[in-house]
Design a protein around this motif. Sequence first.
Motif, PDB file in Angstrom:
ATOM      1  N   THR A  58      34.683 -23.201  -8.828  1.00 14.41           N
ATOM      2  CA  THR A  58      34.281 -24.221  -7.866  1.00 14.41           C
ATOM      3  C   THR A  58      34.055 -25.546  -8.580  1.00 14.41           C
ATOM      4  O   THR A  58      33.373 -25.598  -9.594  1.00 14.41           O
ATOM      5  CB  THR A  58      32.990 -23.809  -7.145  1.00 14.41           C
ATOM      6  OG1 THR A  58      33.191 -22.572  -6.501  1.00 14.41           O
ATOM      7  CG2 THR A  58      32.564 -24.850  -6.124  1.00 14.41           C
ATOM      8  N   GLU A  61      32.939 -31.462  -6.662  1.00 15.24           N
ATOM      9  CA  GLU A  61      33.287 -32.076  -5.382  1.00 15.24           C
ATOM     10  C   GLU A  61      33.274 -31.040  -4.253  1.00 15.24           C
ATOM     11  O   GLU A  61      32.790 -31.303  -3.152  1.00 15.24           O
ATOM     12  CB  GLU A  61      34.668 -32.750  -5.450  1.00 15.24           C
ATOM     13  CG  GLU A  61      34.702 -33.979  -6.336  1.00 15.24           C
ATOM     14  CD  GLU A  61      34.772 -33.654  -7.830  1.00 15.24           C
ATOM     15  OE1 GLU A  61      35.172 -32.527  -8.201  1.00 15.24           O
ATOM     16  OE2 GLU A  61      34.401 -34.527  -8.622  1.00 15.24           O
ATOM     17  N   GLU A  62      33.807 -29.852  -4.506  1.00 13.65           N
ATOM     18  CA  GLU A  62      33.804 -28.791  -3.503  1.00 13.65           C
ATOM     19  C   GLU A  62      32.379 -28.375  -3.149  1.00 13.65           C
ATOM     20  O   GLU A  62      32.056 -28.171  -1.976  1.00 13.65           O
ATOM     21  CB  GLU A  62      34.582 -27.569  -4.002  1.00 13.65           C
ATOM     22  CG  GLU A  62      36.069 -27.791  -4.108  1.00 13.65           C
ATOM     23  CD  GLU A  62      36.774 -26.628  -4.800  1.00 13.65           C
ATOM     24  OE1 GLU A  62      37.972 -26.478  -4.552  1.00 13.65           O
ATOM     25  OE2 GLU A  62      36.135 -25.896  -5.587  1.00 13.65           O
ATOM     26  N   CYS A  64      29.662 -30.215  -3.418  1.00 12.27           N
ATOM     27  CA  CYS A  64      29.036 -31.298  -2.660  1.00 12.27           C
ATOM     28  C   CYS A  64      29.517 -31.298  -1.218  1.00 12.27           C
ATOM     29  O   CYS A  64      28.718 -31.470  -0.288  1.00 12.27           O
ATOM     30  CB  CYS A  64      29.324 -32.644  -3.323  1.00 12.27           C
ATOM     31  SG  CYS A  64      28.465 -32.884  -4.885  1.00 12.27           S
ATOM     32  N   GLN A  65      30.808 -31.144  -1.017  1.00 14.58           N
ATOM     33  CA  GLN A  65      31.366 -31.128   0.324  1.00 14.58           C
ATOM     34  C   GLN A  65      30.810 -29.975   1.147  1.00 14.58           C
ATOM     35  O   GLN A  65      30.453 -30.131   2.315  1.00 14.58           O
ATOM     36  CB  GLN A  65      32.894 -31.062   0.276  1.00 14.58           C
ATOM     37  CG  GLN A  65      33.553 -31.224   1.628  1.00 14.58           C
ATOM     38  CD  GLN A  65      33.214 -32.556   2.282  1.00 14.58           C
ATOM     39  OE1 GLN A  65      33.237 -33.600   1.638  1.00 14.58           O
ATOM     40  NE2 GLN A  65      32.895 -32.517   3.554  1.00 14.58           N
ATOM     41  N   GLU A  66      30.704 -28.800   0.524  1.00 15.19           N
ATOM     42  CA  GLU A  66      30.151 -27.644   1.236  1.00 15.19           C
ATOM     43  C   GLU A  66      28.703 -27.911   1.636  1.00 15.19           C
ATOM     44  O   GLU A  66      28.283 -27.562   2.728  1.00 15.19           O
ATOM     45  CB  GLU A  66      30.234 -26.396   0.351  1.00 15.19           C
ATOM     46  CG  GLU A  66      29.747 -25.148   1.044  1.00 15.19           C
ATOM     47  CD  GLU A  66      29.892 -23.904   0.184  1.00 15.19           C
ATOM     48  OE1 GLU A  66      29.080 -22.975   0.387  1.00 15.19           O
ATOM     49  OE2 GLU A  66      30.783 -23.863  -0.663  1.00 15.19           O
ATOM     50  N   ARG A  67      27.954 -28.529   0.747  1.00 14.61           N
ATOM     51  CA  ARG A  67      26.547 -28.847   1.043  1.00 14.61           C
ATOM     52  C   ARG A  67      26.455 -29.820   2.204  1.00 14.61           C
ATOM     53  O   ARG A  67      25.633 -29.685   3.086  1.00 14.61           O
ATOM     54  CB  ARG A  67      25.872 -29.424  -0.209  1.00 14.61           C
ATOM     55  CG  ARG A  67      24.466 -29.872   0.005  1.00 14.61           C
ATOM     56  CD  ARG A  67      23.549 -28.690   0.301  1.00 14.61           C
ATOM     57  NE  ARG A  67      22.195 -29.166   0.399  1.00 14.61           N
ATOM     58  CZ  ARG A  67      21.417 -28.947   1.438  1.00 14.61           C
ATOM     59  NH1 ARG A  67      21.837 -28.227   2.436  1.00 14.61           N
ATOM     60  NH2 ARG A  67      20.190 -29.413   1.482  1.00 14.61           N
ATOM     61  N   LEU A  68      27.319 -30.835   2.217  1.00  9.47           N
ATOM     62  CA  LEU A  68      27.314 -31.815   3.299  1.00  9.47           C
ATOM     63  C   LEU A  68      27.684 -31.190   4.635  1.00  9.47           C
ATOM     64  O   LEU A  68      27.185 -31.587   5.675  1.00  9.47           O
ATOM     65  CB  LEU A  68      28.258 -32.981   2.968  1.00  9.47           C
ATOM     66  CG  LEU A  68      27.797 -33.888   1.835  1.00  9.47           C
ATOM     67  CD1 LEU A  68      28.882 -34.900   1.503  1.00  9.47           C
ATOM     68  CD2 LEU A  68      26.497 -34.600   2.199  1.00  9.47           C
ATOM     69  N   ASN A  69      28.584 -30.192   4.620  1.00 10.33           N
ATOM     70  CA  ASN A  69      29.001 -29.515   5.838  1.00 10.33           C
ATOM     71  C   ASN A  69      27.884 -28.669   6.438  1.00 10.33           C
ATOM     72  O   ASN A  69      27.905 -28.377   7.629  1.00 10.33           O
ATOM     73  CB  ASN A  69      30.221 -28.643   5.584  1.00 10.33           C
ATOM     74  CG  ASN A  69      31.463 -29.467   5.309  1.00 10.33           C
ATOM     75  OD1 ASN A  69      31.553 -30.638   5.687  1.00 10.33           O
ATOM     76  ND2 ASN A  69      32.431 -28.873   4.644  1.00 10.33           N
ATOM     77  N   GLN A  70      26.890 -28.287   5.630  1.00  6.49           N
ATOM     78  CA  GLN A  70      25.787 -27.456   6.117  1.00  6.49           C
ATOM     79  C   GLN A  70      24.739 -28.273   6.847  1.00  6.49           C
ATOM     80  O   GLN A  70      23.924 -27.726   7.563  1.00  6.49           O
ATOM     81  CB  GLN A  70      25.137 -26.704   4.947  1.00  6.49           C
ATOM     82  CG  GLN A  70      26.014 -25.649   4.352  1.00  6.49           C
ATOM     83  CD  GLN A  70      25.345 -24.954   3.168  1.00  6.49           C
ATOM     84  OE1 GLN A  70      24.263 -25.328   2.750  1.00  6.49           O
ATOM     85  NE2 GLN A  70      26.002 -23.940   2.648  1.00  6.49           N
TER      86      GLN A  70
END
Length: 71
Positions: A58, A61-62, A64-70
Motif C-alpha cells: 500500500t 497516497e492510497e 490517505c485516499q482510503e482514510r478520506l473516503n471513510q
Amino acid sequence: MSITATELKLNLGKYLSLAETEDIFITKNGKVIAKLSNPYQDRVNIAKSLFGILPADTTLEEACQERLNQI
C-alpha cells in the motif's frame, strides 16, 4: 524497576537511558519518592501499535485516499 536514591545518584546516566523504555521508581528509606519516566512514552506506544497495520504494497497516497473516503 525500583532503585534507591543512592543508586540513582551513582548511575544517573544509566537510569536516564533506561527511562526511555521503562518507568524507574526511586525509593528512599523503603518508600517510593519519585518516578523517572519518558514523557513521550504514550506517543512511542501509539506509534509501535501502528507498525504493520497497512499491507506492505500500500502506498501513502492510497492510505490517505482510503482514510478520506471513510469520512
